[in-house]
Design an enzyme around this catalytic site. Structure first.
Site, PDB file in Angstrom:
ATOM      1  N   HIS A  98      -7.884  -8.043  -8.314  1.00 23.90           N
ATOM      2  CA  HIS A  98      -8.218  -8.835  -7.121  1.00 23.90           C
ATOM      3  C   HIS A  98      -8.410  -7.842  -5.973  1.00 23.90           C
ATOM      4  O   HIS A  98      -7.476  -7.572  -5.217  1.00 23.90           O
ATOM      5  CB  HIS A  98      -7.097  -9.821  -6.790  1.00 23.90           C
ATOM      6  N   HIS A 138       0.811  -1.216   0.000  1.00 20.21           N
ATOM      7  CA  HIS A 138       0.000   0.000   0.000  1.00 20.21           C
ATOM      8  C   HIS A 138       0.851   1.276   0.000  1.00 20.21           C
ATOM      9  O   HIS A 138       0.432   2.281  -0.572  1.00 20.21           O
ATOM     10  CB  HIS A 138      -1.001  -0.050   1.167  1.00 20.21           C
ATOM     11  N   ASP A 171     -13.763 -12.908 -12.786  1.00 24.57           N
ATOM     12  CA  ASP A 171     -12.382 -13.375 -12.666  1.00 24.57           C
ATOM     13  C   ASP A 171     -11.447 -12.280 -13.199  1.00 24.57           C
ATOM     14  O   ASP A 171     -11.440 -11.995 -14.401  1.00 24.57           O
ATOM     15  CB  ASP A 171     -12.230 -14.672 -13.474  1.00 24.57           C
ATOM     16  N   GLY A 172     -10.679 -11.683 -12.300  1.00 23.63           N
ATOM     17  CA  GLY A 172      -9.816 -10.558 -12.677  1.00 23.63           C
ATOM     18  C   GLY A 172      -8.777 -10.916 -13.734  1.00 23.63           C
ATOM     19  O   GLY A 172      -8.417 -10.088 -14.569  1.00 23.63           O
ATOM     20  N   SER A 228      -6.741  -1.906  -1.131  1.00 22.62           N
ATOM     21  CA  SER A 228      -6.269  -1.223  -2.341  1.00 22.62           C
ATOM     22  C   SER A 228      -7.370  -0.392  -3.033  1.00 22.62           C
ATOM     23  O   SER A 228      -7.073   0.715  -3.503  1.00 22.62           O
ATOM     24  CB  SER A 228      -5.648  -2.225  -3.323  1.00 22.62           C
ATOM     25  N   GLU A 268     -13.703  -8.765  -7.927  1.00 18.10           N
ATOM     26  CA  GLU A 268     -13.563  -9.596  -6.733  1.00 18.10           C
ATOM     27  C   GLU A 268     -14.497 -10.797  -6.893  1.00 18.10           C
ATOM     28  O   GLU A 268     -15.686 -10.633  -7.132  1.00 18.10           O
ATOM     29  CB  GLU A 268     -13.917  -8.779  -5.483  1.00 18.10           C
ATOM     30  N   ASP A 280      -3.181  -8.579  -7.604  1.00 23.00           N
ATOM     31  CA  ASP A 280      -2.832  -8.931  -6.223  1.00 23.00           C
ATOM     32  C   ASP A 280      -3.628 -10.163  -5.777  1.00 23.00           C
ATOM     33  O   ASP A 280      -4.474 -10.072  -4.888  1.00 23.00           O
ATOM     34  CB  ASP A 280      -3.141  -7.708  -5.326  1.00 23.00           C
TER      35      ASP A 280
HETATM   36  N1  SAM Z   1      -5.885  -6.074  -3.329  1.00 23.50           N
HETATM   37  C1  SAM Z   1      -6.494  -6.168  -2.008  1.00 23.50           C
HETATM   38  C2  SAM Z   1      -5.882  -5.130  -1.106  1.00 23.50           C
HETATM   39  O1  SAM Z   1      -4.688  -4.789  -1.261  1.00 23.50           O
HETATM   40  O2  SAM Z   1      -6.580  -4.605  -0.238  1.00 23.50           O
HETATM   41  C3  SAM Z   1      -6.331  -7.550  -1.417  1.00 23.50           C
HETATM   42  C4  SAM Z   1      -6.694  -8.653  -2.328  1.00 23.50           C
HETATM   43  S1  SAM Z   1      -6.545 -10.260  -1.657  1.00 23.50           S
HETATM   44  C5  SAM Z   1      -4.828 -10.505  -1.533  1.00 23.50           C
HETATM   45  C6  SAM Z   1      -6.986 -11.263  -3.050  1.00 23.50           C
HETATM   46  C7  SAM Z   1      -8.478 -11.239  -3.347  1.00 23.50           C
HETATM   47  O3  SAM Z   1      -8.695 -11.839  -4.632  1.00 23.50           O
HETATM   48  C8  SAM Z   1      -9.323 -12.064  -2.370  1.00 23.50           C
HETATM   49  O4  SAM Z   1     -10.325 -11.213  -1.839  1.00 23.50           O
HETATM   50  C9  SAM Z   1      -9.941 -13.176  -3.234  1.00 23.50           C
HETATM   51  O5  SAM Z   1     -11.266 -13.503  -2.852  1.00 23.50           O
HETATM   52  C10 SAM Z   1      -9.914 -12.555  -4.610  1.00 23.50           C
HETATM   53  N2  SAM Z   1      -9.820 -13.487  -5.757  1.00 23.50           N
HETATM   54  C11 SAM Z   1      -9.247 -14.708  -5.812  1.00 23.50           C
HETATM   55  N3  SAM Z   1      -9.223 -15.149  -7.090  1.00 23.50           N
HETATM   56  C12 SAM Z   1      -9.772 -14.181  -7.858  1.00 23.50           C
HETATM   57  C13 SAM Z   1      -9.971 -14.015  -9.258  1.00 23.50           C
HETATM   58  N4  SAM Z   1      -9.598 -14.969 -10.130  1.00 23.50           N
HETATM   59  N5  SAM Z   1     -10.536 -12.873  -9.694  1.00 23.50           N
HETATM   60  C14 SAM Z   1     -10.907 -11.884  -8.829  1.00 23.50           C
HETATM   61  N6  SAM Z   1     -10.745 -11.982  -7.495  1.00 23.50           N
HETATM   62  C15 SAM Z   1     -10.171 -13.117  -7.010  1.00 23.50           C
END
Ligand code: SAM
Length: 331
Positions: free
Chosen positions: A42, A19, A184-185, A138, A156, A205
C-alpha cells in the site's frame, strides 16, 4: 472508490513511528551482500508536500514531524547534509548526534531527520522548520537504501495516488529497480513469494478505511509466512477503540508464534483516546491517539534500535500524560 488520501496525514505521529522503524529495518537489511526484494503493498503517492492544501487542511504534520523541531531541539545540519540532496541514505553516516540542551538522538531518528534534510536543502541549511516542505512516503524511504541488485515493488490502488507515485518514481531515474502497479496489494503479494534471492521485506500499510482491511491484513500475512517463512513482514496498524483494531496485533502474534517465527510489536501513544467537550459543549473526537508497528522476523538489531527511538518520540510527540510506548517481542 476509496476516499482515504494519505496526503491528509503525511508526516503525522503515525508516519514518524512508521518511517523511523522502516529506516532502522532498511538500514540493517540492505547491509548484506545478497539481493533484497522490498514489497510495499500500500504505497501511497511516494512524496507529499507539507505546505500543500491537504496537509495544511488537516494540520496533522504539526503534531507529528514538525513537533520534532519544536523548541529548536534539533540543530541545523552541517554543510555536508545541505549538499546531500541526491545522496543515498545507505551511504550517509548519522550526523552530529548532540543538540544543545538535549540528549543524543537515537540513530534511527537521526537518520530520519537526515533524510528530511536531504529532501529539503533549505531546511537543512537553516534548520528552520518553515522550510520543511517535502515529506517522503514509504516508497522513497525504501528506495534510498537500495543498491543495484535490490528490487522495490510498489502497489497502489487509488488512481490519483497511483499517478503521482508513478511520476515521483520516474523522477528518480532508477529504471527497473523500482516497479509501480495499480493492483490490490493484498492480492498480489502471494505472486512474489518466495522472492528469487530468498530475501524479502514486506510493508503492509493499508488505510483501514474499510473494516475488512483488518482481517485482510491478518489473512495476507498468514499466507505470506506460509509461502516464505523467513521474510520480514511489517504491518502498521492504528490503535483506536474498535474491536478489529485491538484484535489485529493479537492475531499477528498468534500466527507468528504458530509458525515458529519471532515477532516484535512497538506502539506509540501521543494522547488520550477519550472524547472531550469544548467550552461550547461540543463533543470532540481526539483524532488518532496511537499506532503500532508489528514485525514478523525482525532483525536482531531492531529491538535495541526502537528502545532508543521510542522514548525520544514520546518526549517530542507526546501531547498529554497518556503519552507512552510499548515494546514487546517473542519467538
Ligand atoms: N505506505 C505509505 C507511506 O508510508 O507513505 C502510506 C500508505 S496509505 C496509509 C494507504 C494507501 O493504500 C492509500 O494510498 C490507499 O489509496 C492505498 N490502498 C488502499 N487499498 C489498497 C489495496 N487493496 N491495494 C493497494 N493499495 C491500496
Amino acid at each position: 472508490m476509496f476516499s482515504y488520501r494519505h496526503a491528509f496525514h503525511a508526516g503525522n505521529h503515525a508516519d514518524v513511528l512508521k518511517h523511523t522503524t522502516l529506516i532502522a529495518l532498511m538500514k540493517y537489511l540492505t547491509q548484506k551482500d545478497t539481493a533484497l526484494t522490498v514489497i510495499d503493498t500500500h504505497a501511497g503517492a511516494g512524496l507529499y508536500r507539507l505546505d500543500g492544501d491537504y496537509t495544511e487542511t488537516s494540520g496533522e504534520a504539526l503534531d507529528g514531524v514538525f513537533r520534532l523541531f519544536a523548541e529548536h531541539k534539533v540543530p541545523p545540519a552541517p554543510k555536508k547534509h545541505a549538499q546531500a540532496a541526491t545522496q543515498s541514505m545507505a551511504s550517509q553516516k548519522a550526523g552530529p548526534a548532540k543538540a544543545p540542551g538535549s540528549e543524543a538522538l537515537a540513530p534511527a531518528l537521526q537518520d530520519y531527520i537526515d533524510l528530511l534534510r536531504s529532501l529539503n536543502p533549505q531546511f537543512a541549511e537553516s534548520g528552520d522548520p518553515a522550510h520543511l516542505k517535502i515529506y517522503p512516503g514509504s516508497p522513497f524511504i525504501e528506495q534510498q537504501f537500495l543498491s543495484g541488485r535490490d528490487r522495490l515493488k510498489l502497489f497502489e490502488l487509488h488512481p490519483t495516488d497511483f499517478k503521482s507515485l508513478t511520476g515521483n518514481i520516474e523522477q528518480l531515474g532508477v529504471g527497473r529497480q523500482v516497479s509501480v502497479a495499480r493492483e490490490d496489494g493484498f492480492e498480489v503479494l502471494k505472486t512474489f513469494l518466495p522472492p528469487p534471492a530468498r530475501r524479502a521485506m514486506v510493508l503492509c500499510d493499508p488505510s483501514y478505511e474499510i473494516k475488512t482491511d483488518y482481517a485482510r491484513v491478518a489473512a495476507c500475512m498468514a499466507d505470506a509466512v506460509k509461502r516464505f517463512a523467513t521474510g520480514t513482514y511489517v504491518v502498521w496498524y492504528p490503535i483506536i477503540p474498535r474491536p478489529e483494531a485491538h484484535d489485529l496485533p493479537r492475531k499477528l502474534k498468534t500466527l507468528a508464534t504458530k509458525a515458529g517465527r519471532s515477532w516484535l510489536n512497538a506502539t506509540l501513544t501521543v494522547k488520550s483516546s477519550k472524547l472531550t467537550t469544548d467550552p461550547d459543549g461540543e463533543v470532540k473526537r481526539p483524532g488518532l491517539p496511537a499506532s503500532g508497528m508489528f514485525v514478523i522476523n525482525p532483525p536482531h538489531t531492531l529491538k535495541a534500535d526502537l528502545q532508543a527511538v521510542l522514548p525520544q518520540l514520546v518526549a517530542r510527540l507526546g501531547q498529554d500524560r497518556n503519552a507512552g510506548f510499548t515494546l514487546d517481542h517473542g519467538g
